[in-house]
Design a protein around this motif. Structure first.
Motif, PDB file in Angstrom:
ATOM      1  N   PHE A   1      -1.096  12.553   7.367  1.00  0.00           N
ATOM      2  CA  PHE A   1      -0.097  11.751   6.656  1.00  0.00           C
ATOM      3  C   PHE A   1       1.302  12.346   6.786  1.00  0.00           C
ATOM      4  O   PHE A   1       2.299  11.621   6.671  1.00  0.00           O
TER       5      PHE A   1
ATOM      6  N   SER B   1       0.847  -1.191   0.000  1.00  0.00           N
ATOM      7  CA  SER B   1       0.000   0.000   0.000  1.00  0.00           C
ATOM      8  C   SER B   1       0.886   1.246   0.000  1.00  0.00           C
ATOM      9  O   SER B   1       2.116   1.155   0.000  1.00  0.00           O
ATOM     10  N   GLY B   2       0.256   2.397  -0.006  1.00  0.00           N
ATOM     11  CA  GLY B   2       0.994   3.656  -0.081  1.00  0.00           C
ATOM     12  C   GLY B   2       1.939   3.873   1.090  1.00  0.00           C
ATOM     13  O   GLY B   2       3.033   4.421   0.931  1.00  0.00           O
ATOM     14  N   THR B   3       1.522   3.417   2.256  1.00  0.00           N
ATOM     15  CA  THR B   3       2.354   3.579   3.449  1.00  0.00           C
ATOM     16  C   THR B   3       3.695   2.888   3.278  1.00  0.00           C
ATOM     17  O   THR B   3       4.731   3.376   3.732  1.00  0.00           O
TER      18      THR B   3
ATOM     19  N   ASP C   1       5.268  12.651  -0.789  1.00  0.00           N
ATOM     20  CA  ASP C   1       4.167  11.700  -0.647  1.00  0.00           C
ATOM     21  C   ASP C   1       3.056  12.197  -1.566  1.00  0.00           C
ATOM     22  O   ASP C   1       2.356  13.152  -1.252  1.00  0.00           O
TER      23      ASP C   1
ATOM     24  N   THR D   1      -4.343  14.279   2.804  1.00  0.00           N
ATOM     25  CA  THR D   1      -5.708  13.809   2.648  1.00  0.00           C
ATOM     26  C   THR D   1      -6.573  14.110   3.866  1.00  0.00           C
ATOM     27  O   THR D   1      -7.790  14.015   3.811  1.00  0.00           O
TER      28      THR D   1
ATOM     29  N   GLN E   1      -4.926   2.722  -5.365  1.00  0.00           N
ATOM     30  CA  GLN E   1      -6.357   2.961  -5.135  1.00  0.00           C
ATOM     31  C   GLN E   1      -6.785   4.419  -5.146  1.00  0.00           C
ATOM     32  O   GLN E   1      -7.957   4.711  -4.954  1.00  0.00           O
ATOM     33  N   LYS E   2      -5.833   5.324  -5.355  1.00  0.00           N
ATOM     34  CA  LYS E   2      -6.229   6.739  -5.379  1.00  0.00           C
ATOM     35  C   LYS E   2      -6.363   7.159  -6.847  1.00  0.00           C
ATOM     36  O   LYS E   2      -6.982   6.411  -7.589  1.00  0.00           O
TER      37      LYS E   2
HETATM   38  C1  LIG Z   1      -4.001   7.268   1.440  1.00  0.00           C
HETATM   39  C2  LIG Z   1      -2.759   8.020   1.736  1.00  0.00           C
HETATM   40  C3  LIG Z   1      -1.646   7.391   2.317  1.00  0.00           C
HETATM   41  C4  LIG Z   1      -1.665   5.971   2.792  1.00  0.00           C
HETATM   42  O1  LIG Z   1      -1.816   5.078   1.764  1.00  0.00           O
HETATM   43  P1  LIG Z   1      -2.231   3.557   2.107  1.00  0.00           P
HETATM   44  O2  LIG Z   1      -2.379   2.950   0.745  1.00  0.00           O
HETATM   45  O3  LIG Z   1      -3.475   3.627   2.892  1.00  0.00           O
HETATM   46  O4  LIG Z   1      -1.118   2.967   2.878  1.00  0.00           O
HETATM   47  C5  LIG Z   1      -0.510   8.147   2.511  1.00  0.00           C
HETATM   48  N1  LIG Z   1      -0.457   9.439   2.179  1.00  0.00           N
HETATM   49  C6  LIG Z   1      -1.503  10.077   1.628  1.00  0.00           C
HETATM   50  C7  LIG Z   1      -1.370  11.502   1.263  1.00  0.00           C
HETATM   51  C8  LIG Z   1      -2.687   9.378   1.395  1.00  0.00           C
HETATM   52  O5  LIG Z   1      -3.731  10.011   0.870  1.00  0.00           O
END
Ligand SMILES: *Cc1c(COP(=O)(O)O)cnc(C)c1O
Length: 392
Positions: free
Chosen positions: A90, A63-65, A165, A140, A190-191
């Protein structure tokens, strides 16, 4: 009634049927030439989406993290000094990650709804000895947008790397990785990339790769070691096989479909469309006399809108009422003000009809909860703003 509610949160978003269909094809071997081709194409298209012919794209199941985690793990060695711009939830997370790897983090925190003044960042950089500046493009939790080109220029002027990020921005907000001199930009499928959760995507500049290669200590994260993945990414872009860990085959097939749609739309068109949707949605909230978390239009993101509840409306009754109207929106996220606002994501392949439907659902929920306003005024304001931005 539709079989599913419209998902208007800041990720995961609504996914295109063609993207979803690509996932349900039988899984091939990861050594299958057709899959190697697909993986290679997806990496090439990432260069277009990040506007980075010269960077190194990575696609890894996570995932993004995780992408944030390894953006720290690969660059930071214990005692390294970094600047972290804190605009919300974040950003706080990025700070925790950096400290976990032993960084000495200097935070420049903005008041809620604002972003740090570049002058403040420059004053800190002038003190010298900073290895990198870390920040979120869009946080976010607040819907605040950072000024990437100015921050990247400042970082380089003082010999620091620029790490972004971009999880809630990339493929929707303007980002010119090479031209602006960004060193690392990370996102997740997913974004605005428009693919179900499960892929982390990131771009690394040659300069940042060098910093990683010249480390004194090994990267303290095995699965996230950029240099373990580098040969795999290079091989696939050259349509050859290489293995480090099994790729998320079906998700990468989906990703290639979504990236094709993004590239076909064109990045400039895509940025413009997100600005237009955002303007229309924000105009609707203003017409309903609802305040937003960002302190000005200039610092507000175009991928989501963070809106304050009017007096007397509670999150616990508002969100389920909107859902009853067939639309899912998010609650607040930033702890000190969590109960005071809601968030609506408007990124990816949504239509103006989806946006109008969302505004309508919000109006109906507010109305049924006793908020006084002229029903339809939000929808009308969005129509006008949309039409005006078409005229320019
Ligand atoms: C959603 C998001 C994350 C975390 O991403 P995950 O896929 O939930 O781990 C990190 N930074 C920002 C700015 C986000 O919008």
């Amino acid at each position: 009634m539709k079989s599913h509610k419209l998902l208007m949160i800041p990720g995961p978003i609504e996914f295109d049927p063609a993207v979803l269909a690509a996932m349900s094809v039988p899984t091939s071997s990861h050594t299958d030439p057709a899959f190697i081709q697909t993986f290679g194409e997806a990496l090439e298209k990432m260069r277009t989406v990040f506007q980075s012919p010269s960077g190194q794209p990575f696609i890894v199941a996570a995932s993004g993290t995780f992408a944030m985690d390894v953006a720290a793990a690969n660059l930071i060695e214990a005692g390294d000094r970094v600047i972290l711009l804190n605009i919300g939830y974040f950003s706080e997370r990025f700070g925790e990650i950096l400290e976990r790897y032993g960084a000495q983090v200097t935070q420049i925190k903005a008041e809620i709804g604002n972003r740090p003044d570049p002058q403040q960042v420059e004053e800190e950089l002038k003190k010298g000895g900073y290895k990198a500046v870390y920040f979120s493009h869009v946080d976010t939790s607040t819907g605040v947008l950072n000024d990437v080109p100015t921050l990247a220029r400042l970082a380089h002027q003082y010999g620091a790397l620029c790490v972004v990020d971009g999880v809630c921005s990339i493929a929707a907000e303007e980002l010119r990785f090479d031209e602006w001199g960004v060193d690392v930009a990370v996102t997740a499928s997913q974004k605005a990339i428009g693919v179900p959760p499960g892929l982390a995507l990131w771009m690394v500049s040659q300069r940042a790769l060098e910093v990683c290669r010249n480390r004194k200590t090994p990267v303290p994260n095995y699965y996230g070691d950029w240099l373990k993945w580098l040969p795999v990414m290079q091989a696939h872009e050259a349509r050859q096989f290489d293995y480090f860990a099994t790729p998320a085959i079906n998700l990468i097939r989906s990703l290639n479909v979504s990236l094709s749609q993004i590239v076909a739309e064109g990045m400039e068109n895509r940025y413009a469309r997100h600005r237009k949707m955002s303007r229309a949605f924000k105009a609707a909230m203003t017409a309903l006399e609802l305040d937003q978390i960002p302190v000005s239009e200039e610092v507000a993101a175009h991928t989501l809108t963070a809106v304050r509840y009017p007096q007397g409306i509670q999150a616990g009754e508002f969100l389920p009422r909107v859902a009853q109207e067939g639309v899912i929106v998010s609650g607040g996220l930033l702890p000190p003000i969590k109960q005071e606002y809601f968030r609506v994501g408007h990124m990816g392949n949504i239509s103006f009809g989806d946006l109008i439907g969302t505004i309508s659902a919000i109006e109906r929920a507010l109305s049924s909860l006793g908020y006084h306003f002229t029903i339809g005024s939000g929808v009308a304001a969005a129509q006008r703003a949309y039409q005006e931005s078409e005229a320019v």
